[in-house]
Scaffold this motif. Structure first.
Motif, PDB file in Angstrom:
ATOM      1  N   ALA A 290      16.250   2.656  -1.428  1.00 53.43           N
ATOM      2  CA  ALA A 290      15.869   2.706  -0.018  1.00 53.43           C
ATOM      3  C   ALA A 290      15.203   4.023   0.334  1.00 53.43           C
ATOM      4  O   ALA A 290      14.270   4.072   1.149  1.00 53.43           O
ATOM      5  CB  ALA A 290      17.100   2.491   0.860  1.00 53.43           C
ATOM      6  N   LEU A 291      15.662   5.100  -0.278  1.00 54.84           N
ATOM      7  CA  LEU A 291      15.058   6.412  -0.048  1.00 54.84           C
ATOM      8  C   LEU A 291      13.590   6.409  -0.472  1.00 54.84           C
ATOM      9  O   LEU A 291      12.704   6.870   0.256  1.00 54.84           O
ATOM     10  CB  LEU A 291      15.847   7.465  -0.829  1.00 54.84           C
ATOM     11  CG  LEU A 291      15.549   8.932  -0.524  1.00 54.84           C
ATOM     12  CD1 LEU A 291      16.029   9.300   0.871  1.00 54.84           C
ATOM     13  CD2 LEU A 291      16.217   9.827  -1.560  1.00 54.84           C
ATOM     14  N   ALA A 292      13.334   5.852  -1.671  1.00 51.78           N
ATOM     15  CA  ALA A 292      11.957   5.790  -2.167  1.00 51.78           C
ATOM     16  C   ALA A 292      11.081   4.893  -1.285  1.00 51.78           C
ATOM     17  O   ALA A 292       9.935   5.237  -0.961  1.00 51.78           O
ATOM     18  CB  ALA A 292      11.952   5.282  -3.607  1.00 51.78           C
ATOM     19  N   LEU A 293      11.622   3.740  -0.878  1.00 50.74           N
ATOM     20  CA  LEU A 293      10.864   2.823  -0.022  1.00 50.74           C
ATOM     21  C   LEU A 293      10.575   3.450   1.340  1.00 50.74           C
ATOM     22  O   LEU A 293       9.469   3.312   1.880  1.00 50.74           O
ATOM     23  CB  LEU A 293      11.632   1.511   0.159  1.00 50.74           C
ATOM     24  CG  LEU A 293      11.687   0.574  -1.051  1.00 50.74           C
ATOM     25  CD1 LEU A 293      12.678  -0.551  -0.797  1.00 50.74           C
ATOM     26  CD2 LEU A 293      10.296   0.007  -1.349  1.00 50.74           C
ATOM     27  N   SER A 294      11.548   4.152   1.907  1.00 53.37           N
ATOM     28  CA  SER A 294      11.361   4.781   3.216  1.00 53.37           C
ATOM     29  C   SER A 294      10.319   5.882   3.157  1.00 53.37           C
ATOM     30  O   SER A 294       9.462   6.000   4.039  1.00 53.37           O
ATOM     31  CB  SER A 294      12.696   5.352   3.723  1.00 53.37           C
ATOM     32  OG  SER A 294      13.652   4.337   3.892  1.00 53.37           O
TER      33      SER A 294
ATOM     34  N   LEU B  10       7.524  -1.998   4.337  1.00 54.98           N
ATOM     35  CA  LEU B  10       8.323  -1.209   3.395  1.00 54.98           C
ATOM     36  C   LEU B  10       9.632  -0.757   4.039  1.00 54.98           C
ATOM     37  O   LEU B  10      10.679  -0.705   3.377  1.00 54.98           O
ATOM     38  CB  LEU B  10       7.521   0.010   2.921  1.00 54.98           C
ATOM     39  CG  LEU B  10       6.390  -0.257   1.919  1.00 54.98           C
ATOM     40  CD1 LEU B  10       5.599   1.010   1.664  1.00 54.98           C
ATOM     41  CD2 LEU B  10       6.968  -0.792   0.612  1.00 54.98           C
ATOM     42  N   VAL B  11       9.580  -0.427   5.319  1.00 49.78           N
ATOM     43  CA  VAL B  11      10.791  -0.032   6.036  1.00 49.78           C
ATOM     44  C   VAL B  11      11.780  -1.187   6.078  1.00 49.78           C
ATOM     45  O   VAL B  11      12.988  -1.001   5.865  1.00 49.78           O
ATOM     46  CB  VAL B  11      10.436   0.443   7.469  1.00 49.78           C
ATOM     47  CG1 VAL B  11      11.670   0.454   8.357  1.00 49.78           C
ATOM     48  CG2 VAL B  11       9.823   1.824   7.413  1.00 49.78           C
TER      49      VAL B  11
ATOM     50  N   GLY C 219      -2.518  -0.108  13.079  1.00 53.52           N
ATOM     51  CA  GLY C 219      -3.437  -0.400  11.992  1.00 53.52           C
ATOM     52  C   GLY C 219      -2.745  -1.091  10.833  1.00 53.52           C
ATOM     53  O   GLY C 219      -1.524  -1.243  10.805  1.00 53.52           O
ATOM     54  N   GLY C 220      -3.550  -1.486   9.849  1.00 51.17           N
ATOM     55  CA  GLY C 220      -3.012  -2.175   8.689  1.00 51.17           C
ATOM     56  C   GLY C 220      -2.031  -1.324   7.905  1.00 51.17           C
ATOM     57  O   GLY C 220      -1.022  -1.814   7.394  1.00 51.17           O
ATOM     58  N   ARG C 221      -2.325  -0.020   7.786  1.00 58.16           N
ATOM     59  CA  ARG C 221      -1.427   0.870   7.048  1.00 58.16           C
ATOM     60  C   ARG C 221      -0.064   0.973   7.738  1.00 58.16           C
ATOM     61  O   ARG C 221       0.972   1.030   7.088  1.00 58.16           O
ATOM     62  CB  ARG C 221      -2.053   2.256   6.915  1.00 58.16           C
ATOM     63  CG  ARG C 221      -3.238   2.310   5.958  1.00 58.16           C
ATOM     64  CD  ARG C 221      -3.771   3.729   5.825  1.00 58.16           C
ATOM     65  NE  ARG C 221      -4.852   3.803   4.870  1.00 58.16           N
ATOM     66  CZ  ARG C 221      -4.695   3.969   3.555  1.00 58.16           C
ATOM     67  NH1 ARG C 221      -3.472   4.039   3.063  1.00 58.16           N
ATOM     68  NH2 ARG C 221      -5.735   4.042   2.744  1.00 58.16           N
ATOM     69  N   GLU C 222      -0.075   1.037   9.070  1.00 62.99           N
ATOM     70  CA  GLU C 222       1.186   1.136   9.807  1.00 62.99           C
ATOM     71  C   GLU C 222       2.019  -0.133   9.626  1.00 62.99           C
ATOM     72  O   GLU C 222       3.244  -0.086   9.497  1.00 62.99           O
ATOM     73  CB  GLU C 222       0.914   1.406  11.284  1.00 62.99           C
ATOM     74  CG  GLU C 222       0.356   2.799  11.522  1.00 62.99           C
ATOM     75  CD  GLU C 222      -0.203   2.969  12.920  1.00 62.99           C
ATOM     76  OE1 GLU C 222      -0.840   2.009  13.413  1.00 62.99           O
ATOM     77  OE2 GLU C 222      -0.019   4.037  13.502  1.00 62.99           O
TER      78      GLU C 222
END
Length: 349
Positions: free
Chosen positions: A151-155, A320-321, A311-314
């Motif tokens: 979760a740390l890596a994904l966040s 991912l969050v 946007g798409g990135r957000e």
């Protein structure tokens, strides 16, 4: 070395995460709207330092009301002062309260500083705390379980992806100081929490929370008042205007609401961080909630005031969050169900 314990069935942190999200989304949106002058009938935006006095005073009142309604004052240490028994913080909780005051101020300023992208500031602040979390666990000799690492890596990935090409603003001196103070304050605060309060004993967590909160906003208000009284030009003048112009700007209600919502983020965010599990678990829950709130706030500003949308990135960052929160939540929920089934089986014998 601290003894590990199995509290994976405790779902309370997810209620706190929802509260944090519910307070953070309107808080960040309203702060951005005020600083941008985007609200109806606003001729110009309000400088970040000018927003601090009213919001800090409101947060202080909100803190006293919350602790009084919860009847949590009794958990704090007490001393006799002039014949009265009054709550007092300990050395560590006093230091943590000072750090919390700095976090409140720097978070509000981060949404208003000129010359630095808000998204870029979020990358540094959110990402910085995510990096700090396992460092504090290592220093505190806490075992970090594998879902927390994932979760740390994904966040952290979510913050980077959501920022994307927007993370290109020049980091001004004020912005750099803002981020630096924020991260140092979080490091000290997480270290103090790990030392004193991240325990199965809920009374220890509540005691820490009360003693920290009773310091944070009063100190912030006192510092702002002293700067307004004896400061010169620049930020001091803006803070002074924040006090004296509170009734003339025409946005008093909105500024009060920013303060109440800010205190809401402080309450729920603090309770998340005080969860007895490792910081690599509680910090991603905290940070993920704020990233989701940031996406919702951006959507709200777009629909409400026609400001730039998501946007798409957000949106990719938000996905991912959600994945990070699922990694943390699923084992917790499954453990709670197993515990409930075991309890039913025991009663049925």
């Amino acid at each position: 070395m601290q003894t590990p314990h199995d509290d994976s069935h405790d779902l309370t942190i997810w209620a706190y995460a929802f509260g944090y999200f519910a307070a953070y989304a309107p808080y960040s949106a309203l702060t951005k709207a005020l600083s941008s002058g985007a609200l109806p009938e606003m001729e110009h935006g309000i400088v970040g330092f000018a927003l601090l006095p009213v919001s800090a005073m409101t947060s202080m009142v909100g803190m006293f009301v919350f602790l009084s309604l919860k009847r949590w004052w009794r958990y704090a240490a007490h001393r006799q002062v002039l014949g009265l028994r009054v709550p007092v913080p300990g050395p560590w909780t006093f230091l943590s309260g000072l750090c919390s005051a700095a976090i409140i101020g720097t978070t509000t300023l981060a949404y208003t500083l000129e010359g630095a992208s808000i998204v870029f500031m979020m990358l540094l602040m959110r990402g910085g705390v995510l990096v700090i979390a396992p460092v504090v666990d290592a220093l505190s000799r806490r075992k970090v379980r594998w879902p927390s690492w994932v979760a740390l890596a994904l966040s952290l990935g979510a913050v980077v992806v959501a920022s994307g090409t927007e993370a290109r603003a020049t980091l001004t001196l004020v912005a750099g100081l803002d981020v630096g103070i924020y991260l140092v304050s979080y490091f000290i605060r997480l270290r103090a929490m790990s030392r004193l309060a991240k325990s199965e004993d809920k009374s220890l967590s509540i005691r820490y929370f009360v003693e920290e909160q009773m310091v944070a906003t009063p100190v912030l208000v006192i510092v702002l008042a002293l700067v307004a009284l004896w400061g010169g030009a620049g930020p001091a003048a803006d803070i002074r205007e924040g006090f004296v112009g509170a009734f003339s700007r025409g946005t008093l209600l909105e500024e009060v609401l920013v303060g109440l919502l800010s205190q809401g983020t402080g309450i729920f965010g603090g309770l998340i961080l005080l969860d007895s599990r490792e910081n690599a678990f509680s910090v991603p829950v905290n940070r993920a909630s704020s990233v989701l709130a940031g996406v919702v706030a951006t959507l709200g500003l777009s629909w409400w005031l026609g400001m730039r949308g998501v946007g798409g990135r957000e949106l990719a960052g938000a996905v991912l969050v959600m994945a990070a929160m699922s990694v943390l939540a699923v084992p917790t929920v499954l453990a709670a169900r197993r515990r409930e089934a075991a309890a039913r089986a025991a009663l049925g014998r």
